[in-house]
Design a protein around this motif. Structure first.
Motif, PDB file in Angstrom:
ATOM      1  N   SER A 108     -11.001   4.991  -8.425  1.00  0.00           N
ATOM      2  CA  SER A 108     -11.303   5.442  -7.061  1.00  0.00           C
ATOM      3  C   SER A 108     -10.118   5.236  -6.118  1.00  0.00           C
ATOM      4  O   SER A 108      -9.928   6.004  -5.174  1.00  0.00           O
ATOM      5  CB  SER A 108     -12.539   4.732  -6.512  1.00  0.00           C
ATOM      6  N   THR A 109      -9.289   4.219  -6.382  1.00  0.00           N
ATOM      7  CA  THR A 109      -8.097   3.993  -5.556  1.00  0.00           C
ATOM      8  C   THR A 109      -7.120   5.147  -5.730  1.00  0.00           C
ATOM      9  O   THR A 109      -6.546   5.643  -4.753  1.00  0.00           O
ATOM     10  CB  THR A 109      -7.420   2.656  -5.939  1.00  0.00           C
ATOM     11  N   ALA A 147      -4.533   4.995 -13.174  1.00  0.00           N
ATOM     12  CA  ALA A 147      -5.309   3.796 -12.851  1.00  0.00           C
ATOM     13  C   ALA A 147      -5.136   2.736 -13.937  1.00  0.00           C
ATOM     14  O   ALA A 147      -4.899   1.558 -13.636  1.00  0.00           O
ATOM     15  CB  ALA A 147      -6.782   4.153 -12.689  1.00  0.00           C
ATOM     16  N   ILE A 180      -5.363  -0.565 -11.607  1.00  0.00           N
ATOM     17  CA  ILE A 180      -6.152  -0.419 -10.383  1.00  0.00           C
ATOM     18  C   ILE A 180      -7.372   0.446 -10.688  1.00  0.00           C
ATOM     19  O   ILE A 180      -7.477   1.032 -11.763  1.00  0.00           O
ATOM     20  CB  ILE A 180      -5.320   0.207  -9.230  1.00  0.00           C
ATOM     21  N   LYS A 181      -8.265   0.542  -9.744  1.00  0.00           N
ATOM     22  CA  LYS A 181      -9.480   1.343  -9.934  1.00  0.00           C
ATOM     23  C   LYS A 181      -9.170   2.835  -9.846  1.00  0.00           C
ATOM     24  O   LYS A 181      -8.288   3.246  -9.095  1.00  0.00           O
ATOM     25  CB  LYS A 181     -10.523   1.002  -8.870  1.00  0.00           C
ATOM     26  N   ARG A 231       2.558   1.545  -3.423  1.00  0.00           N
ATOM     27  CA  ARG A 231       1.568   1.952  -4.430  1.00  0.00           C
ATOM     28  C   ARG A 231       1.264   3.444  -4.303  1.00  0.00           C
ATOM     29  O   ARG A 231       1.215   4.161  -5.303  1.00  0.00           O
ATOM     30  CB  ARG A 231       0.296   1.117  -4.262  1.00  0.00           C
ATOM     31  N   THR A 232       1.097   3.916  -3.088  1.00  0.00           N
ATOM     32  CA  THR A 232       0.822   5.334  -2.864  1.00  0.00           C
ATOM     33  C   THR A 232       1.976   6.192  -3.379  1.00  0.00           C
ATOM     34  O   THR A 232       1.747   7.195  -4.067  1.00  0.00           O
ATOM     35  CB  THR A 232       0.583   5.604  -1.359  1.00  0.00           C
ATOM     36  N   SER A 236       0.829  -1.202   0.000  1.00  0.00           N
ATOM     37  CA  SER A 236       0.000   0.000   0.000  1.00  0.00           C
ATOM     38  C   SER A 236       0.867   1.257   0.000  1.00  0.00           C
ATOM     39  O   SER A 236       0.602   2.205  -0.743  1.00  0.00           O
ATOM     40  CB  SER A 236      -0.926  -0.005   1.217  1.00  0.00           C
ATOM     41  N   ASP A 282      -8.530   8.161  -3.982  1.00  0.00           N
ATOM     42  CA  ASP A 282      -8.403   8.016  -2.527  1.00  0.00           C
ATOM     43  C   ASP A 282      -7.020   8.427  -2.036  1.00  0.00           C
ATOM     44  O   ASP A 282      -6.888   9.017  -0.961  1.00  0.00           O
ATOM     45  CB  ASP A 282      -8.705   6.586  -2.090  1.00  0.00           C
ATOM     46  N   LYS A 291      -7.437   6.211   3.792  1.00  0.00           N
ATOM     47  CA  LYS A 291      -6.676   4.989   4.040  1.00  0.00           C
ATOM     48  C   LYS A 291      -7.577   3.998   4.746  1.00  0.00           C
ATOM     49  O   LYS A 291      -8.343   4.361   5.628  1.00  0.00           O
ATOM     50  CB  LYS A 291      -5.460   5.269   4.928  1.00  0.00           C
TER      51      LYS A 291
END
Length: 95
Positions: free
Chosen positions: A43-44, A35, A40-41, A15-16, A12, A47, A53
């Motif tokens: 929305s991820t 994305a 990935i989505k 990825r961030t 995580s 976010d 988180k």
């Protein structure tokens, strides 16, 4: 199980960092491009920039209406009941 939690936290964080890096490089990529590029989505990606988180907080329980809102609801209900009894439509037209 504990190993998986550590791996998930590590992934995580990586990825961030990667999402932020892709957005910041040069002109940067759009959220949609990031994305799609990472698989990935959308929305991820959103976010990450919103600072979300983990899980959402639990839903708040509805509280009882205040006496003022109860009075307003009662007036509306009484008005509808009176209109129905007199045969009026909600615009004041006869049915």
């Amino acid at each position: 199980m504990a190993d998986q939690v550590v791996r998930n936290r590590t992934w995580s964080a990586e990825r961030t960092d990667l999402i932020r890096e892709l957005r910041a490089e040069g002109e940067g990529m759009s959220y949609r491009e990031i994305a799609e590029h990472l698989g990935i989505k959308l929305s991820t990606v959103q976010d990450v920039f919103r600072g979300y988180k983990g899980q959402a907080p639990p839903a708040r329980r509805r509280t009882q209406r205040s006496s003022r809102s109860n009075a307003t609801a009662n007036r509306s209900r009484d008005r509808l009941t009176a209109d129905a009894a007199s045969g009026r439509h909600r615009r004041g037209e006869q049915i």
